[in-house]
Design an enzyme around this catalytic site. Structure first.
Site, PDB file in Angstrom:
ATOM      1  N   ASP A 146       9.191   2.802   0.121  1.00  0.00           N
ATOM      2  CA  ASP A 146       8.102   3.433   0.861  1.00  0.00           C
ATOM      3  C   ASP A 146       8.279   3.036   2.325  1.00  0.00           C
ATOM      4  O   ASP A 146       7.878   1.963   2.747  1.00  0.00           O
ATOM      5  CB  ASP A 146       6.755   2.966   0.309  1.00  0.00           C
ATOM      6  CG  ASP A 146       5.594   3.539   1.123  1.00  0.00           C
ATOM      7  OD1 ASP A 146       5.864   4.205   2.138  1.00  0.00           O
ATOM      8  OD2 ASP A 146       4.434   3.302   0.724  1.00  0.00           O
TER       9      ASP A 146
ATOM     10  N   LYS B 285       3.658   8.690   9.080  1.00  0.00           N
ATOM     11  CA  LYS B 285       3.458   8.062  10.392  1.00  0.00           C
ATOM     12  C   LYS B 285       4.439   8.590  11.462  1.00  0.00           C
ATOM     13  O   LYS B 285       4.277   9.709  11.895  1.00  0.00           O
ATOM     14  CB  LYS B 285       3.461   6.546  10.245  1.00  0.00           C
ATOM     15  CG  LYS B 285       2.318   6.123   9.292  1.00  0.00           C
ATOM     16  CD  LYS B 285       1.964   4.685   9.245  1.00  0.00           C
ATOM     17  CE  LYS B 285       0.649   4.498   8.494  1.00  0.00           C
ATOM     18  NZ  LYS B 285       0.749   3.921   7.172  1.00  0.00           N
TER      19      LYS B 285
ATOM     20  N   TYR C  65       0.851  -1.193   0.000  1.00  0.00           N
ATOM     21  CA  TYR C  65       0.000   0.000   0.000  1.00  0.00           C
ATOM     22  C   TYR C  65       0.884   1.239   0.000  1.00  0.00           C
ATOM     23  O   TYR C  65       1.821   1.337   0.792  1.00  0.00           O
ATOM     24  CB  TYR C  65      -0.899   0.001   1.245  1.00  0.00           C
ATOM     25  CG  TYR C  65      -1.824   1.188   1.340  1.00  0.00           C
ATOM     26  CD1 TYR C  65      -2.851   1.373   0.414  1.00  0.00           C
ATOM     27  CD2 TYR C  65      -1.680   2.134   2.366  1.00  0.00           C
ATOM     28  CE1 TYR C  65      -3.712   2.468   0.510  1.00  0.00           C
ATOM     29  CE2 TYR C  65      -2.540   3.224   2.464  1.00  0.00           C
ATOM     30  CZ  TYR C  65      -3.554   3.383   1.542  1.00  0.00           C
ATOM     31  OH  TYR C  65      -4.402   4.458   1.636  1.00  0.00           O
TER      32      TYR C  65
HETATM   33  C1  LIG Z   1       0.081   4.381   5.836  1.00  0.00           C
HETATM   34  C2  LIG Z   1       0.877   4.160   4.622  1.00  0.00           C
HETATM   35  C3  LIG Z   1       0.805   5.024   3.516  1.00  0.00           C
HETATM   36  C4  LIG Z   1      -0.182   6.138   3.432  1.00  0.00           C
HETATM   37  O1  LIG Z   1       0.010   7.139   4.386  1.00  0.00           O
HETATM   38  P1  LIG Z   1      -1.217   8.125   4.743  1.00  0.00           P
HETATM   39  O2  LIG Z   1      -0.620   9.064   5.728  1.00  0.00           O
HETATM   40  O3  LIG Z   1      -2.300   7.259   5.289  1.00  0.00           O
HETATM   41  O4  LIG Z   1      -1.618   8.786   3.486  1.00  0.00           O
HETATM   42  C5  LIG Z   1       1.681   4.817   2.471  1.00  0.00           C
HETATM   43  N1  LIG Z   1       2.557   3.813   2.485  1.00  0.00           N
HETATM   44  C6  LIG Z   1       2.635   2.946   3.516  1.00  0.00           C
HETATM   45  C7  LIG Z   1       3.665   1.858   3.491  1.00  0.00           C
HETATM   46  C8  LIG Z   1       1.788   3.080   4.602  1.00  0.00           C
HETATM   47  O5  LIG Z   1       1.850   2.187   5.596  1.00  0.00           O
END
Ligand SMILES: *Cc1c(COP(=O)(O)O)cnc(C)c1O
Length: 429
Positions: A239, A267, A144
């Site tokens: 990511d 995060k 994601y």
């Molecule tokens: C949570 C998450 C996102 C998205 O971040 P948001 O602040 O919810 O837009 C993207 N990549 C990873 C790996 C994530 O865990």
């Protein structure tokens, strides 16, 4: 436990907010039942609107690595708020947090702050396309990267075909530029590169996957991606929105000693406020406006409250030499405890863990990619979730989520969690 007030609040919320929530997983669709409305949180605990106390294993989906309402972070936010909350002009705080992030994370020279992980990944992809002058990207099924159009793609007919949008509103035009590969499968990636010669701008990957449960990269997978990227002039994007500042000070790059070309954050970097960031070496970052042609902007980007929270969080993490060891030990303890009681109760399971990310899959086979993650028994997961909730333990309301361990958890908390797992699964087999 009683959830009358939460139920009532959910009814009210659904009248004015689609599904009653501002982010879909919160709605409990994956597990059934009514979402819990939170009133406050401190340390390892959530306090809900019905005055239940829950031990929290989600921690706002990762940011609260030191526990809720951590005093230095709260102090930083309240102090700065008195000076004004947004200017749309540069502040010294932005330079301070940027410098600290660059000190902590390997291989980055410059960093740009945005408001979410979604924005960070979306912008990283645009930057990679602008830098390489190529259009396509490779992403992995089950990873994601936020909800921007390019990433809402699942396998159509087999992973080597063009992506089919898995949300209405994502155009086919967008989907065709996103190629899908299987996690931990280098051959698959190689085949995609060969079939799309000189067209691939970037490979984006969760270097430790956390959005299909926790899935570690197989030995050689990340290194293999790096070599393929180097050989084909593709940028490797890590990511690290989930893993950054969580698995090590410098994230997965440090943990496994692998260099990425662009790194995305979110995060933890915001200390619980809406922050994302992306970073790379100078040559790449200088392609961004105002220095270069790749446009990216934000009215509230670098917001002083958010930067103060993030700076306080990173400062704490940077100054505590034992933090990542402590988190690893606590999570290993939890893993061992859960493993033992599930074995005793004859519950078929696989536990995956990297540092303070851990997930329990109800399937006997190794979980190494999206296909194997999907084989987990979701009915058992629902029982597990509601059983734990009843015992005052809050894990994510979806079988595809990682648990996030915080430093605020005591060994007493972990013991009561293990005991709860034993109680919940006692009569399963
Ligand atoms: C949570 C998450 C996102 C998205 O971040 P948001 O602040 O919810 O837009 C993207 N990549 C990873 C790996 C994530 O865990």
């Amino acid at each position: 436990m009683q959830y009358q007030r939460s139920s009532q609040l959910f009814i009210e919320a659904q009248k004015v907010i689609p599904g009653g929530v501002n982010s879909p997983v919160r709605a409990f669709k994956g597990v059934g039942g009514t979402p819990i409305f939170v009133k406050s949180a401190k340390g390892a605990y959530l306090y809900d609107e019905d005055n239940n106390r829950l031990i929290d294993y989600i921690n706002s989906w990762g940011p609260m690595i030191l526990g809720h309402a951590h005093q230095p972070v709260i102090d930083a936010i309240t102090d700065i708020a008195k000076q004004g909350t947004s200017f749309g002009m540069p502040t010294e705080l932005e330079t301070k947090i940027a410098a600290l992030a660059i000190e902590m994370v390997p291989n980055i020279d410059k960093i740009r702050f945005v408001n979410s992980g979604t924005e960070a990944c979306m912008s990283a992809i645009r930057l990679a396309r602008g830098f390489t002058k190529k259009d396509k990207i490779i992403k992995f099924a089950g990873c994601y990267h936020g909800h921007s159009d390019s990433f809402l793609i699942q396998a159509g007919s087999g992973a080597s075909t063009f992506g089919i949008p898995n949300s209405p509103g994502v155009t086919e035009g967008t989907a065709k530029d996103t190629l899908l590969a299987n996690y931990n499968d280098l051959n698959n990636v190689e085949a995609l590169i060969a079939a799309n010669k000189n067209q691939i701008a970037a490979i984006i990957v969760e270097p430790v996957a956390g959005n299909m449960g926790c899935i570690p990269p197989k030995e050689g997978f990340l290194k293999g991606l790096q070599l393929l990227c180097n050989a084909h002039e593709i940028l490797l994007i890590f990511d690290e929105v989930m893993t950054g500042f969580r698995l090590a000070k410098g994230g997965v790059q440090e943990l496994y000693n692998i260099k990425a070309d662009i790194v995305c954050f979110g995060k933890v970097i915001g200390g619980g406020l809406p922050v994302g960031a992306f970073a790379a070496r100078e040559e790449i970052m200088n392609h961004l406006a105002p220095l270069g042609p790749v446009y990216q902007a934000g009215t509230l980007s670098g917001n002083p409250l958010a930067m103060a929270a993030g700076l306080a969080m990173l400062t704490e993490l940077n100054s505590d030499q034992a933090i990542y060891k402590r988190l690893d030990e606590k999570t290993a303890y939890l893993e061992k405890g859960i493993q033992e009681v599930l074995d005793q109760n004859n519950v078929i399971h696989t536990i995956n863990r990297v540092g303070s990310m851990i997930s329990v899959h109800f399937d006997a086979n190794p979980v190494v990619d999206f296909e194997s993650a999907k084989r987990g028994d979701n009915e058992l997961f629902k029982k597990f979730f509601h059983g734990l909730l009843n015992e005052g333990i809050y894990i994510a309301p979806s079988a595809y989520e990682t648990w996030f361990i915080t430093d605020a958890l005591t060994y007493e908390d972990l013991d009561s969690t293990i005991k709860a797992v034993a109680n919940v699964t006692r009569f399963w087999s």
